[in-house]
Each structure stands twice: as C-alpha cells, then as structure tokens.
Design a protein around this motif. Structure first.
Motif, PDB file in Angstrom:
ATOM      1  N   GLU A   1       1.285  -1.720  -0.184  1.00  0.00           N
ATOM      2  CA  GLU A   1      -0.182   0.276   0.180  1.00  0.00           C
ATOM      3  C   GLU A   1       0.621   1.144  -0.229  1.00  0.00           C
ATOM      4  O   GLU A   1       0.637   1.750  -0.625  1.00  0.00           O
ATOM      5  CB  GLU A   1      -1.037   0.055   1.285  1.00  0.00           C
ATOM      6  N   THR A   2       1.752   1.239   0.849  1.00  0.00           N
ATOM      7  CA  THR A   2       2.773   2.216   1.457  1.00  0.00           C
ATOM      8  C   THR A   2       3.222   2.981  -0.259  1.00  0.00           C
ATOM      9  O   THR A   2       3.324   3.938  -1.044  1.00  0.00           O
ATOM     10  CB  THR A   2       3.771   1.992   1.978  1.00  0.00           C
ATOM     11  N   LEU A   3       3.849   1.348  -1.412  1.00  0.00           N
ATOM     12  CA  LEU A   3       4.431   1.438  -2.494  1.00  0.00           C
ATOM     13  C   LEU A   3       3.854   2.167  -3.191  1.00  0.00           C
ATOM     14  O   LEU A   3       3.895   2.935  -4.290  1.00  0.00           O
ATOM     15  CB  LEU A   3       5.337   0.393  -2.446  1.00  0.00           C
ATOM     16  N   TYR A   4       2.510   1.650  -3.820  1.00  0.00           N
ATOM     17  CA  TYR A   4       1.731   1.875  -4.271  1.00  0.00           C
ATOM     18  C   TYR A   4       1.657   3.510  -4.153  1.00  0.00           C
ATOM     19  O   TYR A   4       1.357   3.701  -5.724  1.00  0.00           O
ATOM     20  CB  TYR A   4       0.385   1.662  -4.509  1.00  0.00           C
ATOM     21  N   ARG A   5       1.131   3.996  -2.608  1.00  0.00           N
ATOM     22  CA  ARG A   5       1.184   5.230  -2.945  1.00  0.00           C
ATOM     23  C   ARG A   5       2.421   6.031  -3.120  1.00  0.00           C
ATOM     24  O   ARG A   5       1.584   6.836  -4.322  1.00  0.00           O
ATOM     25  CB  ARG A   5       0.129   5.961  -1.282  1.00  0.00           C
ATOM     26  N   LEU A   6       3.210   6.010  -2.630  1.00  0.00           N
ATOM     27  CA  LEU A   6       4.322   6.258  -3.620  1.00  0.00           C
ATOM     28  C   LEU A   6       4.289   6.536  -4.826  1.00  0.00           C
ATOM     29  O   LEU A   6       5.206   7.564  -6.013  1.00  0.00           O
ATOM     30  CB  LEU A   6       5.277   5.599  -2.650  1.00  0.00           C
ATOM     31  N   CYS A   7       4.104   5.869  -5.565  1.00  0.00           N
ATOM     32  CA  CYS A   7       4.634   5.544  -6.976  1.00  0.00           C
ATOM     33  C   CYS A   7       3.148   6.248  -7.693  1.00  0.00           C
ATOM     34  O   CYS A   7       3.126   7.304  -8.305  1.00  0.00           O
ATOM     35  CB  CYS A   7       4.048   3.745  -7.802  1.00  0.00           C
ATOM     36  N   LEU A   8       1.541   6.330  -6.818  1.00  0.00           N
ATOM     37  CA  LEU A   8       1.095   7.402  -7.375  1.00  0.00           C
ATOM     38  C   LEU A   8       0.894   8.664  -7.315  1.00  0.00           C
ATOM     39  O   LEU A   8       0.944   9.247  -8.563  1.00  0.00           O
ATOM     40  CB  LEU A   8      -0.666   6.786  -6.613  1.00  0.00           C
ATOM     41  N   ASP A   9       1.985   8.733  -6.140  1.00  0.00           N
ATOM     42  CA  ASP A   9       2.544  10.851  -5.939  1.00  0.00           C
ATOM     43  C   ASP A   9       3.475  10.637  -7.141  1.00  0.00           C
ATOM     44  O   ASP A   9       3.437  12.018  -7.746  1.00  0.00           O
ATOM     45  CB  ASP A   9       2.834  10.849  -4.816  1.00  0.00           C
ATOM     46  N   PHE A  10       4.280  10.074  -7.592  1.00  0.00           N
ATOM     47  CA  PHE A  10       5.658   9.840  -8.016  1.00  0.00           C
ATOM     48  C   PHE A  10       4.190  10.274  -9.376  1.00  0.00           C
ATOM     49  O   PHE A  10       4.794  11.124  -9.931  1.00  0.00           O
ATOM     50  CB  PHE A  10       6.319   9.118  -8.326  1.00  0.00           C
TER      51      PHE A  10
ATOM     52  N   HIS B   1       3.417  -8.413 -11.489  1.00  0.00           N
ATOM     53  CA  HIS B   1       3.121  -6.261 -11.207  1.00  0.00           C
ATOM     54  C   HIS B   1       2.130  -6.620 -10.504  1.00  0.00           C
ATOM     55  O   HIS B   1       1.174  -7.692  -9.766  1.00  0.00           O
ATOM     56  CB  HIS B   1       1.918  -6.487 -12.904  1.00  0.00           C
ATOM     57  N   GLY B   2       3.229  -6.243  -8.645  1.00  0.00           N
ATOM     58  CA  GLY B   2       2.268  -5.687  -8.472  1.00  0.00           C
ATOM     59  C   GLY B   2       3.143  -6.414  -7.288  1.00  0.00           C
ATOM     60  O   GLY B   2       2.922  -5.837  -5.809  1.00  0.00           O
ATOM     61  N   SER B   3       3.665  -7.152  -7.662  1.00  0.00           N
ATOM     62  CA  SER B   3       4.839  -8.215  -5.934  1.00  0.00           C
ATOM     63  C   SER B   3       6.000  -7.389  -5.492  1.00  0.00           C
ATOM     64  O   SER B   3       6.326  -6.363  -6.419  1.00  0.00           O
ATOM     65  CB  SER B   3       5.270  -9.591  -6.658  1.00  0.00           C
ATOM     66  N   VAL B   4       5.630  -7.348  -4.722  1.00  0.00           N
ATOM     67  CA  VAL B   4       7.632  -6.533  -3.390  1.00  0.00           C
ATOM     68  C   VAL B   4       8.025  -7.817  -3.922  1.00  0.00           C
ATOM     69  O   VAL B   4       8.425  -9.024  -3.451  1.00  0.00           O
ATOM     70  CB  VAL B   4       6.658  -5.968  -3.013  1.00  0.00           C
ATOM     71  N   VAL B   5       9.711  -8.002  -4.513  1.00  0.00           N
ATOM     72  CA  VAL B   5      10.272  -9.175  -4.363  1.00  0.00           C
ATOM     73  C   VAL B   5      11.105  -8.968  -3.184  1.00  0.00           C
ATOM     74  O   VAL B   5      12.322  -7.920  -4.270  1.00  0.00           O
ATOM     75  CB  VAL B   5      11.132  -9.026  -5.817  1.00  0.00           C
TER      76      VAL B   5
ATOM     77  N   PHE C   1      12.302  -4.910  -4.669  1.00  0.00           N
ATOM     78  CA  PHE C   1      11.882  -4.567  -6.055  1.00  0.00           C
ATOM     79  C   PHE C   1      10.034  -4.464  -5.814  1.00  0.00           C
ATOM     80  O   PHE C   1       9.670  -5.504  -5.237  1.00  0.00           O
ATOM     81  CB  PHE C   1      11.865  -5.056  -7.160  1.00  0.00           C
ATOM     82  N   TYR C   2      10.230  -3.544  -6.323  1.00  0.00           N
ATOM     83  CA  TYR C   2       8.480  -3.248  -6.103  1.00  0.00           C
ATOM     84  C   TYR C   2       8.360  -3.401  -8.111  1.00  0.00           C
ATOM     85  O   TYR C   2       8.184  -2.751  -9.175  1.00  0.00           O
ATOM     86  CB  TYR C   2       7.626  -2.068  -5.902  1.00  0.00           C
ATOM     87  N   LEU C   3       7.760  -4.375  -8.614  1.00  0.00           N
ATOM     88  CA  LEU C   3       7.233  -4.492  -9.830  1.00  0.00           C
ATOM     89  C   LEU C   3       5.316  -3.602 -10.202  1.00  0.00           C
ATOM     90  O   LEU C   3       4.764  -4.394 -10.170  1.00  0.00           O
ATOM     91  CB  LEU C   3       6.794  -5.811 -10.336  1.00  0.00           C
ATOM     92  N   SER C   4       5.850  -2.865 -10.924  1.00  0.00           N
ATOM     93  CA  SER C   4       4.852  -1.214 -10.658  1.00  0.00           C
ATOM     94  C   SER C   4       5.037  -0.830 -12.042  1.00  0.00           C
ATOM     95  O   SER C   4       5.116  -0.965 -12.913  1.00  0.00           O
ATOM     96  CB  SER C   4       4.397  -0.559  -9.353  1.00  0.00           C
ATOM     97  N   VAL C   5       5.882   0.298 -11.537  1.00  0.00           N
ATOM     98  CA  VAL C   5       6.166   1.799 -12.883  1.00  0.00           C
ATOM     99  C   VAL C   5       7.213   1.595 -12.062  1.00  0.00           C
ATOM    100  O   VAL C   5       7.610   2.273 -11.385  1.00  0.00           O
ATOM    101  CB  VAL C   5       5.172   2.557 -12.823  1.00  0.00           C
ATOM    102  N   SER C   6       7.890   2.505 -13.316  1.00  0.00           N
ATOM    103  CA  SER C   6       9.459   2.545 -13.406  1.00  0.00           C
ATOM    104  C   SER C   6       9.280   4.325 -12.348  1.00  0.00           C
ATOM    105  O   SER C   6       9.325   5.193 -12.732  1.00  0.00           O
ATOM    106  CB  SER C   6      10.171   3.090 -14.802  1.00  0.00           C
TER     107      SER C   6
END
Length: 151
Positions: free
Chosen positions: A6-15, A89-93, A100-105
């Motif tokens: 959730e935190t990583l998703y929010r950070l990517c969304l803000d980016f 897609h969406g995994s935290v590895v 790594f968070y597979l989402s967007v660069s």
C-alpha cells in the motif's frame, strides 16, 4: 506485508501524479508561448522559432501521454490481492541485491525505512523477475540474484 505494498503503491501514485502535473504545466506554457509569438520581419527566424515551439509542445504531449499510461498501468495493480508465491505485476520481491516493486518505473523509494526500487515489469530486470518464486536465481549485469521473498 500488504502495508508495504500500500505504501509503495501510494508513493508511485504520488510520483506519477507529479509527472502528470508537471507535463500539463509545461504543455500549457509551451502553447501559451507559441500563441504569444508574433511574426517578425525576419521570416526564416520566425519559422524556426515556431518549429522549435511546436517541437516543445509535441515533447510535452508525449511526456503527458507517457505519464497517463503509467497511471493506468499502476491503477491495474490490485494491492489487496492475496499474496502469491509467484512474482507478478504488483509484487514486492526481496533479493540478495535489494528489494523491487514491480509496478512502474519510479526509481528508488523509501517505504517503512527500507529502500525499494520501483521498476516496470517491462524493464530488463523486471522481465527476469516475472514468474520467478522464492529460492529462484537469475543473472543480471554480471550479478547473480537470489529471490529471498515474494509478497
């Protein structure tokens, strides 16, 4: 562990939202500059200036479209999906060379005090990570990676 997703998703969304806002402002400024430009007596100089402004507008349009595409890709991630043992897609590895968070660069992010690299599944390392499981290994840039965990 879904909290870190959730935190990583929010950070990517803000980016991405910041990228969209920046591209929209730059595009508006480029269009305004183009509209404000008046024809001078220098003919060729005017045409060169107009062409440069049009190139700037086109570049900003491409940046905006790219950011909007990334937003759609990110929105396709289900952060509430049950955890899978397989990288998708969406995994935290977690690997022996980082997380790594597979989402967007979106580059390096700090989530819950940990450094995580947000990468696209289409990136070279993202392609190597897809469909792997905990314990799997792969080579990238002369380094041997071992997957230590998948969330």
């Amino acid at each position: 562990m879904n909290q870190i997703k959730e935190t990583l998703y929010r950070l990517c969304l803000d980016f991405i939202e910041q990228r969209i806002q920046t591209a929209e402002i730059a595009l508006a400024q480029s269009r305004e500059a183009s509209n404000d430009d008046t024809k001078s007596s220098a003919g060729d100089k005017y045409e060169t200036s107009r062409e440069m402004m049009q190139q700037d507008i086109d570049r900003n349009k491409r940046l905006l479209i790219d950011a909007q595409d990334n937003l759609r890709i990110l929105q396709a991630i289900d952060t509430h999906a049950s955890d899978s043992e397989v990288v998708r897609h969406g995994s935290v590895v977690s690997t022996n060379h980082g997380v790594f968070y597979l989402s967007v660069s979106a580059g390096q992010l700090i989530a819950d005090g940990k450094s995580v690299f947000a990468i696209s599944p289409a990136s070279p390392i993202g392609k190597l990570l897809l469909d792997k499981k905990k314990g799997d290994t792969f080579a990238f840039n002369s380094n041997s990676y071992k997957i230590e965990g998948v969330v």
